[in-house]
Write a protein that holds these residues in place. Structure first.
Motif, PDB file in Angstrom:
ATOM      1  N   VAL A  31      42.835  32.956  42.519  1.00 34.89           N
ATOM      2  CA  VAL A  31      43.369  33.556  41.163  1.00 34.89           C
ATOM      3  C   VAL A  31      44.190  34.685  41.498  1.00 34.89           C
ATOM      4  O   VAL A  31      43.313  35.757  41.719  1.00 34.89           O
ATOM      5  CB  VAL A  31      42.206  33.786  40.119  1.00 34.89           C
ATOM      6  CG1 VAL A  31      42.786  34.461  38.843  1.00 34.89           C
ATOM      7  CG2 VAL A  31      41.537  32.374  39.996  1.00 34.89           C
TER       8      VAL A  31
ATOM      9  N   ASP B  46      38.967  36.254  43.450  1.00 35.49           N
ATOM     10  CA  ASP B  46      38.466  35.263  42.364  1.00 35.49           C
ATOM     11  C   ASP B  46      38.696  33.833  42.631  1.00 35.49           C
ATOM     12  O   ASP B  46      39.931  33.621  43.247  1.00 35.49           O
ATOM     13  CB  ASP B  46      38.943  35.492  41.008  1.00 35.49           C
ATOM     14  CG  ASP B  46      38.362  36.866  40.554  1.00 35.49           C
ATOM     15  OD1 ASP B  46      37.414  37.547  41.153  1.00 35.49           O
ATOM     16  OD2 ASP B  46      38.970  37.276  39.538  1.00 35.49           O
TER      17      ASP B  46
ATOM     18  N   LEU C  81      38.818  29.750  41.361  1.00 33.77           N
ATOM     19  CA  LEU C  81      38.848  28.662  40.158  1.00 33.77           C
ATOM     20  C   LEU C  81      38.285  27.619  40.460  1.00 33.77           C
ATOM     21  O   LEU C  81      38.940  26.884  41.471  1.00 33.77           O
ATOM     22  CB  LEU C  81      40.155  28.930  39.483  1.00 33.77           C
ATOM     23  CG  LEU C  81      40.066  27.878  38.188  1.00 33.77           C
ATOM     24  CD1 LEU C  81      39.090  28.344  36.955  1.00 33.77           C
ATOM     25  CD2 LEU C  81      41.467  27.905  37.560  1.00 33.77           C
TER      26      LEU C  81
ATOM     27  N   THR D 290      35.134  30.570  37.113  1.00 38.80           N
ATOM     28  CA  THR D 290      35.753  31.234  37.721  1.00 38.80           C
ATOM     29  C   THR D 290      34.568  32.221  38.338  1.00 38.80           C
ATOM     30  O   THR D 290      33.761  32.598  37.721  1.00 38.80           O
ATOM     31  CB  THR D 290      36.562  32.324  36.958  1.00 38.80           C
ATOM     32  OG1 THR D 290      37.566  30.968  36.347  1.00 38.80           O
ATOM     33  CG2 THR D 290      37.144  33.267  37.679  1.00 38.80           C
TER      34      THR D 290
END
Length: 261
Positions: A36, A41, A43, A61
């Motif tokens: 992300v 991060d 997903l 997430t």
């Protein structure tokens, strides 16, 4: 994010290779991992189709920093931690009240497949294992509920069929080699056993020349030494003059000895 690169892909499920202690095996499915905004991060999107053709999807997430973070959205725990062991293995672990309730191990196997092992330690513990390969865009359904229909391309179908045939052939060849190795190991064990028995017999007292194929009987004497005899324990009866009977043996053509029943 160097270690995560191997996982950033859309993975297609091999339903027949999966094992489920809880839940039914799906008809098909995908598991997609994307980064992300080039942050830490990730997903994680999971889509699967049940045997009754009902479609399901879930999205999560997580932050891949190895620290406890608050879970967002529908999740099995209040907190989540993502830990990368190396470039081919990482865990997503969910916590509730400070205790692990679910741990999902991601491992890239030597053949390039992705193995997901889901350990649930909640009220009803179970372990589910799933095997995926990188998706070749041949699924006849969308990768998300709102996505457009994905039509299989001729090239994709050819690649998918070739991949399946390759896997079947290599697995068959590996199984054949594995069976040959197991047979050789058993043969090696048998030869080692015959060698040890032969050493014991050749160190024993022999008052005659043994003949190939003849059955003899080995005993342990009261002084701890061994002796080979033509007389069986049954023939000695209660008057057997030895400490104990060891084994009935036979001399083979290669001059090794084999224990017989």
């Amino acid at each position: 994010m160097v270690q995560v690169y191997n996982f950033l892909a859309s993975w297609q499920l091999f339903p027949e290779k999966c094992t489920y202690e809880k839940g039914d095996r799906p008809k098909s499915g995908t598991y997609k991992i994307t980064s992300v905004d080039e942050k830490r991060d990730l997903l994680v999107t999971r889509n699967w189709v049940a045997l009754d053709n009902t479609a399901f999807t879930s999205t999560l997430t997580v932050t891949a920093d190895g620290l406890l973070n608050d879970s967002t959205g529908p999740a099995p725990g209040e907190q989540v931690k993502v830990t990368f062991t190396d470039s081919i293995s990482f865990d997503i672990e969910f916590f509730r009240n400070g205790n692990t309730v679910l741990k999902v191990n991601h491992e890239i196997l030597p053949n390039g497949y992705l193995k997901l092992t889901e350990h649930n330690t909640g009220d009803e513990p179970y372990t589910n294992t799933e095997i995926y390969h990188k998706q070749l865009s041949v699924l006849p359904y969308a990768a998300s509920v709102s996505g457009a229909l994905v039509r299989p391309t001729e090239e994709g179908v050819i690649k998918h069929k070739a991949l399946t045939a390759m896997e079947e052939q290599t697995n068959m060849q590996l199984n054949q080699i594995r069976q040959q190795i197991e047979l050789l190991a058993l043969q090696a064990q048998e030869i080692h056993k015959r060698k040890e028995l032969s050493m014991m017999i050749y160190n024993a007292r022999l008052s005659f020349k043994p003949n190939i194929g003849q059955t003899y009987f080995m005993y342990e004497k009261n002084d701890g030494n061994h002796m080979l005899s033509l007389v069986s324990p049954k023939e000695w009866g209660a008057g057997m003059p030895f400490k104990k009977f060891i084994a009935a043996v036979k001399l083979l053509a290669d001059h090794t000895w084999m224990e017989i029943a």
